[in-house]
Every structure is written in structure tokens, then in C-alpha cells.
Design an enzyme around this catalytic site. Sequence first.
Site, PDB file in Angstrom:
ATOM      1  N   TYR A 155       0.831  -1.207   0.000  1.00  0.00           N
ATOM      2  CA  TYR A 155       0.000   0.000   0.000  1.00  0.00           C
ATOM      3  C   TYR A 155       0.864   1.254   0.000  1.00  0.00           C
ATOM      4  O   TYR A 155       0.650   2.182  -0.785  1.00  0.00           O
ATOM      5  CB  TYR A 155      -0.943  -0.014   1.202  1.00  0.00           C
ATOM      6  CG  TYR A 155      -2.018   1.046   1.144  1.00  0.00           C
ATOM      7  CD1 TYR A 155      -3.111   0.898   0.288  1.00  0.00           C
ATOM      8  CD2 TYR A 155      -1.956   2.187   1.932  1.00  0.00           C
ATOM      9  CE1 TYR A 155      -4.107   1.854   0.232  1.00  0.00           C
ATOM     10  CE2 TYR A 155      -2.944   3.153   1.875  1.00  0.00           C
ATOM     11  CZ  TYR A 155      -4.021   2.982   1.028  1.00  0.00           C
ATOM     12  OH  TYR A 155      -5.008   3.941   0.961  1.00  0.00           O
ATOM     13  N   LYS A 159       0.930   3.862  -3.191  1.00  0.00           N
ATOM     14  CA  LYS A 159       0.453   5.226  -2.989  1.00  0.00           C
ATOM     15  C   LYS A 159       1.585   6.239  -3.145  1.00  0.00           C
ATOM     16  O   LYS A 159       1.366   7.363  -3.612  1.00  0.00           O
ATOM     17  CB  LYS A 159      -0.224   5.356  -1.627  1.00  0.00           C
ATOM     18  CG  LYS A 159      -1.544   4.595  -1.528  1.00  0.00           C
ATOM     19  CD  LYS A 159      -2.548   5.071  -2.567  1.00  0.00           C
ATOM     20  CE  LYS A 159      -3.909   4.405  -2.408  1.00  0.00           C
ATOM     21  NZ  LYS A 159      -4.906   4.894  -3.390  1.00  0.00           N
TER      22      LYS A 159
END
Length: 262
Positions: A155, A159
Site C-alpha cells: 500500500y 500510494k
Amino acid sequence: MSARLEGRVALVTGAAGGIGAAIARGMAAEGARVVVADVQDGARTVGEIEAAGGQAIAVGCDVAEPDQVDAAVAAAVEAYGSLDVLVNDAGISGGSGPAHELDVETWLRCVAVNLTGPFLCVRAAMPHLLASGRGRVINIASTYGIVGAPWAPAYCATKGGVVNLTRQLAVDYSPLGVRVNAILPGYIDTDMGGYRASLGPEGAAAANARRDAAAALQPIGRQASAEEVANVAVFLASDESSFMTGAIVPVDGGCTVTFRHP
């Protein structure tokens, strides 16, 4: 309803629920015609928009699949004649645990949805955004894209990629009239990917209590609503943000500035 986005067409991915749905509702409330794109059924979001007097359609779309992305963009243009705003909100958590315990399939799926997905959407939408003369791309990244976080290697990496993709796209396309910005949500009171719903009532309450406790350490000591993120997205889509591009905008209660310590 006001009219900051009157006459514009917005495609919002991940808009069947959570932040994406709030953005879709917010843009419709400002006069935009909205395309709700999601792997989940977007009928509820469309119904909410129509009940409030707005216009919207739903299209099925897995943003990791190029053909589905192309079809979603084509559906938007066919339905409304143009495309002015692209919001890349669709995303997944990417598993929980240290990197050496993360299976490759989970990593690759997170990259496919969270990073390749925005690229594919930009690739498909950009000719229409350029043609509109007022194109906007709004990427929904995360505070985890600029800081490290426990047990979230996929993640955080994806991101972070979205953050710098935003900057790069701004360099290429802002001279051509398309502004590109990113929003970094912090602790937002949504159930991303249905995680809490899968835990049962007691487990969901405990998970949310942990988030509340973490959010309490921020300068603004609470979680945000999805609508508070949507308000920023509407601003970035509007002419009010006319001198902003390549901006990375935290909507995080101050969590990336500091946490309050006992």
C-alpha cells in the site's frame, strides 16, 4: 445545488462506496454529470445522486483491466458527449504484514489496482480531457504515500507511486491545459474494501476503536468523514483551484505534521 461544475462530466473510479461515492455525490451537487465506475454495483450512488436532483450513470470497471477502463471512458463520452474530470479513487489495501511475509500475488494485485489503474485511466481519458479545454485529474493517494506505516509495504509503495505520478503528469499536461493534483486522505471513517464488515459487529467495533485511538493523536483529534475529502476534490475540479497543479494535498487532520505525544 450550486453550479461550480455546471456543464462538466466527471468519471470517478471506486465510486460505489466510501470516499469515491462521496466525491461523486459532491461533484453532482455542484452540477457535474457523473459516471460512477467500480467493480461493485454503483446503483446506490447513482440513486443518491438522482434523488438529490443530479445526473449520473454507473459502469462496471476493474481499473486493472485496460479493456474495462477503455470501455468505461467510452461509456462516459457516449452518455454525456465529453469528459472534463477524472478522479482516480479506486484502491485496495494490499494486505497486512511485513514485506518478507507478503505473497507475490497480493503485491502484484495491489500494484495493478492502486498504481497501474490510475495510469490506465489517465491513458484512456487524456485525449478527452485535452479536448475539453478544462481537463482535471484528481488522484486519491494516501498519507501512507509520503510516510512509512507498519505492515503496509504494498500500500505504501503504490500510494507513493501515485504521488510522484501526479507530479510527473502535471509536468507533461499542465502546459496543455490539464491540471493534475492529488489528495492524501488520512484517517477517514470508511470501511475500505469491506474489511470491517467482514469482522462481524464486535470485530468491526474494535477495529474502528483502534482507528479512533490513532486519530485522537492528531492535532485535529478525530477521523474525517468522506465528505470532508470530497469537498477538497470538488475544489480541485473547479476553477477556484486554477493555479494549482502537481499539488499533493493532505486531508489528514495534521497527522503528517505531527502526532500529539503524552
